[in-house]
Scaffold this active site. Structure first.
Site, mmCIF file in Angstrom:
data_model
loop_
_atom_site.group_PDB
_atom_site.id
_atom_site.type_symbol
_atom_site.label_atom_id
_atom_site.label_comp_id
_atom_site.label_asym_id
_atom_site.label_seq_id
_atom_site.Cartn_x
_atom_site.Cartn_y
_atom_site.Cartn_z
ATOM 1 N N GLU A 101 -15.850 20.748 13.942
ATOM 2 C CA GLU A 101 -14.642 21.534 13.674
ATOM 3 C C GLU A 101 -14.265 21.460 12.193
ATOM 4 O OE1 GLU A 101 -10.223 22.424 15.516
ATOM 5 O OE2 GLU A 101 -10.906 20.387 15.434
ATOM 6 N N GLY B 99 -9.057 11.187 12.420
ATOM 7 C CA GLY B 99 -8.709 10.155 13.394
ATOM 8 C C GLY B 99 -9.557 10.258 14.650
ATOM 9 N N GLU C 118 -11.807 16.358 19.432
ATOM 10 C CA GLU C 118 -11.709 16.612 20.868
ATOM 11 C C GLU C 118 -12.905 17.257 21.543
ATOM 12 O OE1 GLU C 118 -9.996 18.201 18.433
ATOM 13 O OE2 GLU C 118 -9.719 20.330 18.874
ATOM 14 N N GLU D 121 -6.264 13.874 21.942
ATOM 15 C CA GLU D 121 -7.549 14.542 22.186
ATOM 16 C C GLU D 121 -7.687 14.975 23.643
ATOM 17 O OE1 GLU D 121 -8.696 15.331 19.495
ATOM 18 O OE2 GLU D 121 -7.825 13.781 18.215
ATOM 19 N N HIS E 269 -5.996 18.229 24.090
ATOM 20 C CA HIS E 269 -6.853 19.326 23.616
ATOM 21 C C HIS E 269 -7.826 19.817 24.688
ATOM 22 C CE1 HIS E 269 -5.969 19.952 19.437
ATOM 23 N NE2 HIS E 269 -6.288 18.743 19.036
ATOM 24 N N GLU F 45 -3.322 22.491 17.604
ATOM 25 C CA GLU F 45 -2.865 21.218 17.039
ATOM 26 C C GLU F 45 -1.391 20.946 17.295
ATOM 27 O OE1 GLU F 45 -4.882 19.120 16.451
ATOM 28 O OE2 GLU F 45 -6.736 20.151 15.928
HETATM 29 N N1 BES Z 1 -9.065 18.617 15.993
HETATM 30 C C1 BES Z 1 -8.663 17.502 15.241
HETATM 31 C C2 BES Z 1 -9.758 16.922 14.383
HETATM 32 C C3 BES Z 1 -9.909 17.638 13.063
HETATM 33 C C4 BES Z 1 -9.054 17.352 12.043
HETATM 34 C C5 BES Z 1 -10.892 18.573 12.885
HETATM 35 C C6 BES Z 1 -9.185 18.036 10.847
HETATM 36 C C7 BES Z 1 -11.020 19.234 11.701
HETATM 37 C C8 BES Z 1 -10.170 18.967 10.662
HETATM 38 C C9 BES Z 1 -8.167 16.379 16.145
HETATM 39 O O1 BES Z 1 -7.722 16.806 17.371
HETATM 40 C C10 BES Z 1 -6.987 15.787 15.464
HETATM 41 O O2 BES Z 1 -6.015 16.440 15.312
HETATM 42 N N2 BES Z 1 -7.077 14.539 15.062
HETATM 43 C C11 BES Z 1 -6.020 13.872 14.352
HETATM 44 C C12 BES Z 1 -5.478 12.713 15.153
HETATM 45 C C13 BES Z 1 -4.236 13.066 15.884
HETATM 46 C C14 BES Z 1 -3.717 11.922 16.698
HETATM 47 C C15 BES Z 1 -3.137 13.587 15.019
HETATM 48 C C16 BES Z 1 -6.593 13.354 13.072
HETATM 49 O O3 BES Z 1 -7.807 13.269 12.997
HETATM 50 O O4 BES Z 1 -5.846 13.025 12.178
HETATM 51 ZN ZN ZN Z 2 -5.893 17.728 17.259
#
Ligand code: BES
Ligand code: ZN
Length: 978
Positions: free
Chosen positions: A234, A372, A375, A409, A412, A431
């Site tokens: 992603e 972090g 998903e 996740e 999601h 998000e």
């Molecule tokens: N879909 C995102 C991961 C992501 C982040 C993909 C940026 C591409 C670019 C994942 O679901 C996500 O939001 N992760 C967060 C953690 C969450 C608890 C806020 C992150 O990685 O910070």
């Molecule tokens: Zn997310």
């Protein structure tokens, strides 16, 4: 390329789906004639050699560094590919498709992917057959590919007849391939397949199909380095692992096969249905795992991992196996996540009323991970600190983080995976929803954590803070290319998105909200939706009581938010709205720029209660307008925006503020913790926006002497520390420090050092003690140093919750020995949360030489993983003694840092703002804007603009407030000597 180049995988270049013959490229027809004995001898010798080689290869690890290490992403600055505005392909021909978006007439339906990530040579070989149909007649298709060498290409019709290919062109800037047929055409509504073999390398960045490693100890404590291959696709990296139609609306089924050696396992979105020995020809004892075909899904959700992890599992109520995979030694740390994940899945299934559709759910801890967590459907990847929890070693806040990320996740799996945004401009549907439901999910699992109070602290307040800038953006924002897409993974999509959902649930009521969600998920399952589809279900389920689209458009299509100005005359309370902007505006018309379709007016669900009936919550609507309502004459105060559940701020007339402040000072429990936090947040923020005199938040903050709740304190500390930083060159500074010490002394005593009490009390202890050390409150700093010395010199155990503060104090007040001891602990420990705490503490030293050395060490990938570089730089930047060193470092090593993350990564924006946004002089502003003037910061552009605006604001704030704050402090200290 010739077939000999594909020398390590016996791919089925032709398979049953396409009706071609199975053929191995290793087949040879040479006949051998010799005696049986000799043959046996030779065979055993060959076998022994092969076995030895396979062992060496399996354990040796990669032989060479990936040649692409540190290379700038190929999509950067390739404009010179263009000729007179026309795109030019890599071979010099004109690339006939001139849009960054793919044509919409070709639709993939199924991908058959076979791939071999070789963990020894770092080579990746693969093949993909994409079945697709076209809905108009055409002689070409366009799809994505990035950094892939196409070795073989073939197009077939439904019956397996080959269609001649005229050309296959690549246009790097748009990461696209253009495939044109020679004589024939793809017929309208015809079904075809394109078959491609490709080669690439495992990436050394944290995106696409990349290499990660970790260290493990054997029985004799001998350390060895092990490798794994994993994916992160992603938003636009699937195209770097296999050619594909890499846009979220092109959903298809995926059937994946992965080659691996027998010392590894392979994981994918779906379970393995068949494992086969890849045969003698492979030489290295390769196996091939075939995975069950997936449901319809977007490319960015595909994932696979080759590793040697083990797992623990739990079952959901619907008997879905939920597993956490991790290195064997780490598995005990995965227990909390696996149990929480199973229970959270149960909750989401029941709350959304939609079952999880895949046969399994894997969660995996990846040692090198950019964000972090991610998903991927059925194979969720996590940074180690987002999933591993050791009750004996991990703090309460890190524990909560695991619960939150796991839930995010999992949310999601419905919002994003089952129903996906049509295009990235609606990223907030993914998000924002996941950021809202992560809190609802954890709230259900651990109600005693008061997650909805914490929601305002971690979601609403940061969003309000950012959205007050003129350089903010609406939630719904047009995006085109990979860089712009990456840039909207920001506080607006996540936090403002989540906050307006909280507001929506508030005025609809949970029941209608839930019915709407269920309808949305069911009617768009395995398909895509946009923001309008989302609003439509709520209008429907509220029986048209609300025109949800009309209301919510004012929150998604214009940036910013209103401040509601409350005044009262006898029984009549008037609420009026205007856009809140922090920028020092010279006239009101600036409030209306850039133009908004709603002229910066909102549909505001204004909630309030009064002191006479504090349990009765009233709601009035401000329909792009102001509103008046009546209250009983004996009412003393009105508190609006109950629980801060609305995305707006409220200010009151001076008498009304005074009455609220008096109540807080006399008996603060008349307001619940969320309302108290809201009052603090609004009072401070409105002072920053020039709407309130600094004396109001300062007076209000005095009630904190009696405050013992976490959320109000955490809200206040954010402001109190940032005011301190801004005042650091003003005459008020010393007095301000005394004031802070006064405020913190009683609560520091109250929380004490014993790691006990309920969850929120533990969280409170962490923030209070940390703040006390920062301001050098001797009552806390002294015992902290003692605890540190006892740990360092006598090995005395420190409870996990106070480690952050103890390590921080030891380093801040200690010297080189203390620093070195912590650095060694950082290198030695295998516990992810401990490593994280150490990295944070190491930036707290006041010794510039140590700080500088620390920054330089972060450039060495062998000691600090790229995923942790931001943590190092930001720990130094948030230390007043280190902020200018961090800035110097960012400038001096900009090319390396940029190459490490790539311009498309959202880390760049985060780095710019952590390093610069605390600056508060005109000089700093000039420096930052000069430095970046000729630099392309890619997806960090908006973060840069926001940082510059914030610095400007800080300068303005000091000019406006420093004297007034000083005057207030002087009076305060005179009147309240203690
Ligand atoms: N879909 C995102 C991961 C992501 C982040 C993909 C940026 C591409 C670019 C994942 O679901 C996500 O939001 N992760 C967060 C953690 C969450 C608890 C806020 C992150 O990685 O910070
Ligand atoms: Zn997310």
């Amino acid at each position: 390329m010739s077939e000999q180049d594909v020398d390590d995988v016996a791919f089925l270049t032709e398979d049953s789906n396409t009706g071609l013959h199975k053929r191995s490229i290793y087949e040879h027809n040479a006949a051998a004639v010799c005696s049986q004995k000799k043959a046996l001898f030779i065979a055993s010798l060959v076998f022994a050699i092969l076995f030895a080689i396979s062992l060496i290869i399996a354990f040796a690890g990669p032989q060479n560094d990936c040649p692409c290490a540190g290379e700038r992403p190929a999509n950067l600055e390739l404009d010179d590919d263009d000729y007179n505005g026309e795109p030019v392909a890599t071979n010099g021909e004109v690339f006939p498709w001139n849009s960054v978006r793919l044509p919409t007439f070709a639709h993939p339906t199924r991908y058959n992917i076979t791939i071999h990530p070789n963990l020894t040579t770092l080579d990746v070989r693969g093949q993909v057959t994409i079945e697709f149909y076209v809905d108009k007649e055409t002689n070409f298709i366009v799809f994505h590919s990035k950094n892939l060498t196409i070795i073989e290409k073939m197009v077939q019709d439904r019956k397996g007849h080959r269609l001649k290919i005229a050309k296959l062109l690549e246009y790097r800037k748009h990461q696209q391939l253009y495939l044109e047929l020679e004589e024939s055409k793809f017929r309208k509504r015809g079904n075809y397949s394109v078959h491609l073999r490709f080669a690439t390398k495992l990436s050394s960045e944290l995106e696409g199909l990349y290499l990660s490693n970790y260290v493990t100890a054997d029985g004799e404590k001998r350390l060895s380095e092990l490798f794994l291959a994993t994916t992160h696709f992603e938003p636009t990296y699937a195209r770097t692992a296999f050619p594909c139609f890499d846009e979220p609306q092109f959903k298809a089924k995926f059937k994946v096969s992965i080659f691996r050696d027998r010392f590894h396992i392979a994981l994918c979105n779906m379970p393995v249905v068949n494992t086969e020995d890849a045969g003698f020809y492979m030489g290295t004892g390769l196996l091939r795992d075939d995975f069950q075909e997936s449901v319809e899904m977007s490319t960015y959700l595909v994932a696979f991992v080759v590793c040697d992890f083990k797992r623990i599992s739990a079952l959901t109520k619907q008997n879905i196996t939920v597993s956490v995979y991790a290195p064997e030694a780490m598995l005990p740390l995965a227990r909390y996540a696996v149990d929480t994940a199973a229970r959270t899945m149960d909750y989401f299934e029941s709350f959304f009323g939609v079952e999880y559709p895949l046969p399994k759910q894997d969660l995996i801890a990846i040692p090198d991970f950019a964000s972090g967590a991610m998903e991927n459907w059925g194979l969720i990847t996590y940074r180690e600190t987002s999933i591993l929890y050791d009750p004996a070693e991990t703090s309460t806040s890190a524990h909560e983080w695991v619960a939150v990320v796991v839930a995010h996740e999992l949310a999601h799996q419905w919002f994003g995976n089952l129903v996906t945004m049509k295009w990235w401009n609606d990223l907030w549907l993914n998000e924002g929803a996941a950021s809202f439901f992560e809190y609802k999910g954890v709230n259900h699992i651990s109600p005693e954590w008061s997650m909805m109070d914490q929601f305002i602290l971690y979601k609403t307040q940061p969003a309000l803070d950012l959205d007050v800038l003129a350089s903010s953006h609406p939630i719904s924002v047009p995006v085109k290319d990979a860089t712009e897409i990456e840039a909207i993974f920001d506080t607006i999509s996540y936090n403002k998105g989540a906050s307006i959902l909280y507001m929506l649930e508030g005025f609809l009521g949970e029941d209608i909200f839930r019915r709407g969600l269920n309808d949305y998920l069911e009617s768009h399952a395995f398909a895509n939706a946009d923001t309008n589809d989302f609003w439509a279900v709520f209008t429907k389920h509220s029986n048209q009581t609300f025109d949800v689209k009309a209301i919510m458009d004012t929150w998604t299509q214009q940036m910013g938010y209103p401040v509601i100005v409350i005044s009262r005359e006898n029984n009549v309370v008037t609420a009026s709205q205007k856009r809140l902007l922090i920028a020092p505006s010279t006239n009101d018309s600036e409030l209306l720029l850039p133009k908004s379709p709603f002229n910066y007016k909102w549909y505001v669900p204004l909630s309030y209660f009064t002191d006479k009936e504090p349990d009765v919550i009233h709601n009035v609507w401000m329909n792009l307008t102001d509103v008046s309502f009546e209250v009983a004459s004996e009412v003393e105060y009105v508190k609006c925006n109950v629980n801060q559940s609305g995305f707006y701020r409220v200010t009151y007339s001076e008498e009304m503020w005074t009455s609220i402040i008096t109540t807080l000072l006399n008996n603060h429990t008349k307001f619940n913790p969320a309302d108290r936090a809201n009052l603090i947040d609004d009072a401070f923020a409105l002072c920053e926006a020039g709407e309130l005199n600094a004396t109001i938040p300062l007076e209000l903050s005095l009630y904190l002497l009696n405050e013992t709740d976490y959320v109000p304190w955490a809200t206040a500390l954010g402001y109190l520390h940032s005011w301190k930083a801004r005042l650091s060159e003003s005459s008020a500074f010393k007095r301000y420090n005394i004031f802070l010490k006064r405020l913190l002394t009683p609560i520091a005593k109250n929380v004490g050092w014993t790691d006990e009490g309920p969850h929120l009390k533990k969280l409170l202890r962490i923030v209070i003690l940390n703040s006390a050390v920062k301001i050098k409150l001797e009552d806390v700093a002294k015992p902290a140093r003692e605890l540190f010395d006892n740990w360092m010199l006598k090995g005395k155990h420190i409870p996990p919750n106070i480690r952050d503060v103890v390590y921080g104090a030891g380093i801040k007040f200690g010297g080189e020995d203390e620093w070195n001891y912590c650095w060694k602990t950082y290198l030695k420990t295998q516990i992810p949360s401990e490593k994280q705490v150490m990295l944070h503490a190491l930036g707290a030293t006041s010794d510039p030489w140590l700080l500088q050395r620390y920054l330089l060490r972060s450039l060495d990938r062998e000691t600090v993983r790229p995923q942790d570089v931001q943590a190092v730089i930001s720990s130094v930047a948030s230390n007043p003694d280190g902020q200018y060193l961090a800035w110097r470092h960012l400038k001096a090593f900009w090319p390396q840092i940029q190459a490490l993350f790539g311009n498309g990564s959202h880390t760049i924006g985060g780095l710019i703002s952590t390093v610069t946004s605390r600056f508060f002089t005109d000089y700093d502003h000039r420096e930052v804007s000069e430095f970046f003037k000729n630099i392309d910061v890619g997806s960090g552009q908006r973060a840069l603009e926001q940082s510059l605006e914030t610095i400007k604001f800080n300068v303005h704030w000091v000019k406006q407030n420093a004297d007034m704050v000083d005057e207030w402090l002087t009076n305060f200290l005179k009147n309240r000597k203690s």
